[in-house]
Design an enzyme around this catalytic site. Structure first.
Site, PDB file in Angstrom:
ATOM      1  N   ARG A  77       0.455  -0.874  -0.002  1.00 40.05           N
ATOM      2  CA  ARG A  77       0.408   0.033  -0.283  1.00 40.05           C
ATOM      3  C   ARG A  77       0.621   1.521  -0.275  1.00 40.05           C
ATOM      4  NH1 ARG A  77      -1.450   1.147   4.324  1.00 40.05           N
ATOM      5  NH2 ARG A  77      -1.500  -0.839   5.688  1.00 40.05           N
ATOM      6  N   TYR A 219      -1.379  -3.128  -6.710  1.00 38.89           N
ATOM      7  CA  TYR A 219      -1.330  -4.157  -5.311  1.00 38.89           C
ATOM      8  C   TYR A 219      -2.000  -3.987  -4.206  1.00 38.89           C
ATOM      9  CZ  TYR A 219       2.073  -7.566  -2.768  1.00 38.89           C
ATOM     10  OH  TYR A 219       2.200  -8.335  -1.781  1.00 38.89           O
ATOM     11  N   GLY A 221      -4.605  -3.442  -1.053  1.00 43.57           N
ATOM     12  CA  GLY A 221      -5.051  -2.500  -0.415  1.00 43.57           C
ATOM     13  C   GLY A 221      -5.231  -1.136  -1.955  1.00 43.57           C
ATOM     14  N   LYS A 228      -9.427  -2.364   2.044  1.00 39.74           N
ATOM     15  CA  LYS A 228      -9.337  -0.609   2.983  1.00 39.74           C
ATOM     16  C   LYS A 228      -9.920   0.493   2.089  1.00 39.74           C
ATOM     17  CE  LYS A 228      -5.812  -2.950   4.763  1.00 39.74           C
ATOM     18  NZ  LYS A 228      -6.183  -3.416   6.266  1.00 39.74           N
ATOM     19  N   HIS A 248     -10.854  -1.527  11.897  1.00 40.26           N
ATOM     20  CA  HIS A 248      -9.485  -2.731  11.292  1.00 40.26           C
ATOM     21  C   HIS A 248      -9.295  -3.803  12.276  1.00 40.26           C
ATOM     22  CE1 HIS A 248      -4.884  -2.444  10.063  1.00 40.26           C
ATOM     23  NE2 HIS A 248      -6.017  -3.612   9.293  1.00 40.26           N
ATOM     24  N   SER A 270      -1.089  -3.262  11.290  1.00 39.42           N
ATOM     25  CA  SER A 270      -0.513  -4.270  10.156  1.00 39.42           C
ATOM     26  C   SER A 270       0.581  -4.988  10.766  1.00 39.42           C
ATOM     27  CB  SER A 270      -0.335  -3.416   9.446  1.00 39.42           C
ATOM     28  OG  SER A 270      -1.408  -2.526   8.625  1.00 39.42           O
ATOM     29  N   ALA A 271       1.062  -5.946  10.419  1.00 41.78           N
ATOM     30  CA  ALA A 271       1.526  -6.686  10.926  1.00 41.78           C
ATOM     31  C   ALA A 271       2.123  -6.637  12.199  1.00 41.78           C
ATOM     32  CB  ALA A 271       2.999  -6.291   9.998  1.00 41.78           C
ATOM     33  N   CYS A 272       0.475  -7.243  12.885  1.00 41.40           N
ATOM     34  CA  CYS A 272       1.314  -7.400  13.911  1.00 41.40           C
ATOM     35  C   CYS A 272       0.303  -8.599  14.508  1.00 41.40           C
ATOM     36  CB  CYS A 272      -0.229  -6.564  14.244  1.00 41.40           C
ATOM     37  SG  CYS A 272       1.159  -5.041  15.282  1.00 41.40           S
ATOM     38  N   LYS A 274      -2.432 -10.059  13.463  1.00 37.12           N
ATOM     39  CA  LYS A 274      -3.933 -10.372  13.580  1.00 37.12           C
ATOM     40  C   LYS A 274      -4.683 -12.072  12.435  1.00 37.12           C
ATOM     41  CE  LYS A 274      -6.134  -6.779  11.818  1.00 37.12           C
ATOM     42  NZ  LYS A 274      -6.167  -5.789  11.225  1.00 37.12           N
ATOM     43  N   THR A 275      -3.965 -12.439  11.640  1.00 36.36           N
ATOM     44  CA  THR A 275      -4.262 -13.133  11.234  1.00 36.36           C
ATOM     45  C   THR A 275      -4.195 -14.891  11.795  1.00 36.36           C
ATOM     46  OG1 THR A 275      -4.105 -11.788   8.756  1.00 36.36           O
ATOM     47  CG2 THR A 275      -4.132 -14.570   8.446  1.00 36.36           C
ATOM     48  N   ASN A 276      -2.618 -14.386  12.747  1.00 43.21           N
ATOM     49  CA  ASN A 276      -2.299 -15.654  13.632  1.00 43.21           C
ATOM     50  C   ASN A 276      -3.491 -15.162  14.195  1.00 43.21           C
ATOM     51  OD1 ASN A 276      -0.606 -16.036  11.710  1.00 43.21           O
ATOM     52  ND2 ASN A 276       1.355 -15.301  13.177  1.00 43.21           N
ATOM     53  N   ASP A 295      -9.925  -9.131   9.490  1.00 41.76           N
ATOM     54  CA  ASP A 295      -9.193  -7.954   9.029  1.00 41.76           C
ATOM     55  C   ASP A 295      -9.938  -6.344   9.495  1.00 41.76           C
ATOM     56  OD1 ASP A 295      -6.423  -6.307   7.979  1.00 41.76           O
ATOM     57  OD2 ASP A 295      -7.450  -6.433   6.433  1.00 41.76           O
ATOM     58  N   ASN A 385       6.640  -8.411   2.188  1.00 42.75           N
ATOM     59  CA  ASN A 385       5.079  -7.885   1.622  1.00 42.75           C
ATOM     60  C   ASN A 385       4.404  -8.937   1.020  1.00 42.75           C
ATOM     61  OD1 ASN A 385       2.705  -7.068   3.118  1.00 42.75           O
ATOM     62  ND2 ASN A 385       2.979  -5.621   0.884  1.00 42.75           N
ATOM     63  N   ARG A 387       2.230 -11.722  -0.269  1.00 38.01           N
ATOM     64  CA  ARG A 387       0.748 -11.833   0.089  1.00 38.01           C
ATOM     65  C   ARG A 387       0.194 -13.554  -0.506  1.00 38.01           C
ATOM     66  NH1 ARG A 387      -1.946  -8.426   3.666  1.00 38.01           N
ATOM     67  NH2 ARG A 387      -0.256  -7.179   4.133  1.00 38.01           N
ATOM     68  N   GLY A 514      -0.752 -20.382  20.370  1.00 36.96           N
ATOM     69  CA  GLY A 514      -1.504 -20.852  20.923  1.00 36.96           C
ATOM     70  C   GLY A 514      -1.436 -20.455  22.432  1.00 36.96           C
ATOM     71  N   GLU A 515      -0.787 -19.855  22.343  1.00 38.69           N
ATOM     72  CA  GLU A 515      -0.340 -19.253  24.247  1.00 38.69           C
ATOM     73  C   GLU A 515      -0.817 -18.303  24.723  1.00 38.69           C
ATOM     74  OE1 GLU A 515       0.210 -22.558  25.949  1.00 38.69           O
ATOM     75  OE2 GLU A 515       1.808 -23.266  24.979  1.00 38.69           O
TER      76      GLU A 515
HETATM   77  C1  OXD Z   1      -3.129  -4.224   6.236  1.00 42.53           C
HETATM   78  C2  OXD Z   1      -3.661  -5.118   5.489  1.00 42.53           C
HETATM   79  O1  OXD Z   1      -2.234  -3.971   5.856  1.00 42.53           O
HETATM   80  O2  OXD Z   1      -4.438  -5.815   6.111  1.00 42.53           O
HETATM   81  O3  OXD Z   1      -3.244  -3.743   7.218  1.00 42.53           O
HETATM   82  O4  OXD Z   1      -2.900  -5.543   4.779  1.00 42.53           O
HETATM   83 MN    MN Z   2      -4.749  -4.761   7.732  1.00 42.83          MN
END
Ligand code: OXD
Ligand code: MN
Length: 617
Positions: A77, A219, A221, A228, A248, A270-272, A274-276, A295, A385, A387, A514-515
């Protein structure tokens, strides 16, 4: 001009007129109205295979899946090229790039003039949210990128069904996109057309007619405009006006061993991870977690006074590097088929690989730039980055209610970020206002996966810094006002979590993944009015024995550090939050300034922590 799928199956005059106007402006060689069928998807993938954009992956190892490599100038982005165009500059606020809407329209008209020459213009009717949801919103994206069409089919409901819902008179959000690479007669196309000159890329949101214009990038977003641009920036504007929230946030459902369900939403930058977290496998016996979204959450107040959250998307557009059976086995299973991989390594066996995938690298492969690549060559194989785009329905942990048109009732909202020091593992807000304060103060240390210089603390209120379509001070006020619209007892509890705390010698103090279920269990116990907590100047921390640590090998000293109050660190934190608040000027709600002053005062008092004496709120 050729037309494929040329008969638009809509009587919506506004849509027909808009498409006609854009055809005149962009001068494509052909027009294609997308019907959203599998045949159409397959045909476009095949077209891109033939044109050299897509590589079909091995049918046994990764059925129905493709690899694509973007241009090196087009990998993420582009926040500095993203604009909010409101008539009044102040309404965009200090967190957005603003441009005058009249000037910007003029500039964009010039850029878009003839920009689709030699290409097909695709019309993508799409819906964010289940079609029968009260929050469902319809958009129509016009694009000259078949890559965008196939990604949009994974990420949103699209095609004929959406036109049917739109009907002759329905309203839609117009989303115009071009890669910005017209083809002259006889000119050979390239695998990833885009405008390589960053200064010509524009991702623009007009706040008056809520339209989106995106030029020059293909690319993520920047180009998949439902995500986004519509579901956050434009939706946040609509949500403020209509009394709901476009956030978000991931949404998950945790079920206790007794079978009680808790729906949680979590906003992390982003990159913290969220998906995990969204599809994590709890290590605590008897607990199960199901994913509703990774997301974006659209949240509304239900008739019963509770907040209901709904995921407007239908797919995951996740960061590939770091995704492994250890960090996210459900994501690994989700991308096993029918997925699109952008900027990862192509193995010689026709499968894909990326850094920290948890499997040995191939002896030899092709990197994200299409160059020969070997493990020790000194370069990363996948772009940080890189995807995957994968259908949410393929996630083994998908929740049966993920498409519930009403959404699911939230019990808690979590904020978080990547904070190596100061911020404890988990902290519960004293009140709604204190929780909004914690969200407004959120921040994260940047990583190389993000778009910024690595290793600096970036304040990212509510994880919405690049996504709030209006003045962030007004956004805080919108959240604060919720407490006046419903019974406070029905509001979700607010927590701040930090999985990323490090020791003085640089070790991770918490195993994460998982913890993290241990922390979520305590949160559920707090919701039940049970979990033991200690009142501290910063919030309610778990009492020393409150977290279920059975079976986890972590030293008492490390746990104590994770749950301790670092008074000096917090004094610095409060000063830094205060510095950031300065930017918000007069639109910072007084309640938040009061929360900050109260925090400072509590930190200057003798810390009242009595670790032995747990107090339940
Ligand atoms: C972000 C994404 O950058 O979800 O937040 O791609
Ligand atoms: Mn995001």
């Amino acid at each position: 001009m050729t037309t494929i799928n040329s008969t638009p199956v809509t009587a919506n005059r506004k849509l027909l007129n808009w498409v006609e106007e854009i055809v005149q402006l962009c001068q494509p060689a052909a027009v294609h109205w997308c019907d959203g069928t599998q045949q159409e998807y397959d045909a476009l993938c095949e077209l891109m295979v033939k044109g050299g954009t897509f590589t079909r992956l091995d049918g046994k190892l990764r059925p129905g899946s493709f690899l694509v490599r973007s241009h090196a100038s087009d990998v993420a982005r582009v926040e500095n090229r993203t604009y909010i165009c409101s008539p009044n500059k102040d309404d965009a606020g200090p967190t957005n790039n603003w441009a005058d809407p009249v000037e910007m329209r003029k500039k964009l008209k010039e850029l878009f003039k003839g920009c689709m020459k030699g290409r097909t213009l695709y019309v993508i009717p799409f819906a964010m949210g289940p079609l029968d949801s009260p929050l469902c919103r319809i958009g129509v994206e016009i694009t000259d990128s078949p890559y965008v069409v196939v990604n949009m089919r994974i990420m949103a409901r699209m095609g004929r069904v959406v036109l049917d819902k739109l009907g002759a008179k329905g309203e839609f959000i117009s989303c115009l996109h071009s890669v910005g690479a017209p083809l002259q007669p006889g000119q050979q196309d390239v695998p990833w057309p885009c405008e390589p000159d960053v200064s010509r890329k524009h991702i623009v949101h007009f706040t008056e007619d809520l339209s989106i214009w995106s030029y020059g990038s293909g690319y993520g977003g920047n180009a998949l405009l439902g995500k986004k641009c519509l579901a956050l920036r434009i939706a946040s504007l609509m949500a403020r006006k209509e009394g709901w929230f476009a956030e978000h946030m991931l949404v998950l459902c945790l079920t206790s061993p007794q079978g009680k369900k808790y729906y949680l939403a979590a906003a992390f930058p982003s990159a913290c991870g969220k998906t995990n977290l969204a599809m994590m496998q709890p290590t605590l016996p008897g607990w199960t977690l199901r994913c509703l979204g990774d997301d974006i959450a659209w949240i509304r107040l239900g008739a019963d006074g509770r907040l209901y959250a709904m995921n407007p998307e239908t797919g995951f557009f996740g960061v590939a590097p770091g995704t492994s059976n250890k960090t996210n086995p459900n994501a690994v299973a989700t991308v096993a088929r029918n997925s699109i991989f952008t900027n990862v390594v192509l193995r010689s066996d026709g499968d894909v690989w990326w850094e920290d995938m948890g499997v040995p690298p191939p002896e030899k492969g092709m990197d994200w730039e299409g160059r020969e690549w070997t493990p020790g060559c000194g370069r990363k194989g996948a772009h940080p980055n890189a995807r995957f785009t994968a259908p949410a329905a393929q996630c083994p942990a998908i929740d049966p209610d993920w498409e519930n048109p009403q959404g699911v009732p939230l019990s808690a909202i979590l904020f978080g970020g990547r904070r190596p020091s100061t911020i404890p593992l988990v902290n519960e807000a004293f009140s709604w206002e204190h929780g909004v304060f914690l969200g407004s103060a959120a921040g994260s240390e940047t990583t190389s996966a993000a778009l910024h210089q690595a290793g600096v603390l970036r304040r990212d209120p509510f994880a919405m810094l690049p996504f709030c379509g209006y003045h962030i001070g007004d956004y805080f006020a919108h959240w604060l006002a919720l407490a006046r619209r419903t019974d406070r007892a029905k509001l979700p509890r607010i927590f701040f979590v930090n999985w990323f705390r490090k020791s003085a010698d640089g070790r991770w103090l918490w195993p994460g993944f998982g913890e993290n279920s241990r922390v979520l269990k305590w949160i559920c116990e707090r919701i039940e009015g049970a979990g033991k907590a200690v009142r501290t100047p910063i919030g309610l921390l778990p009492a020393p024995d409150a977290l279920d640590m059975k079976g986890l090998d972590i030293s008492g000293a490390d746990l104590a550090e994770l749950l301790s109050l670092d008074v000096e660190g917090w004094k610095k934190e409060a000063a830094d939050v205060g510095g950031n608040y300065q930017k918000f000027g007069e639109r910072l709600p007084a309640e938040l300034n009061k929360e900050l002053q109260d925090l400072k005062a509590r930190l200057n008092e003798e810390p009242t922590m009595d670790l032995g004496k747990a107090s339940v709120r």
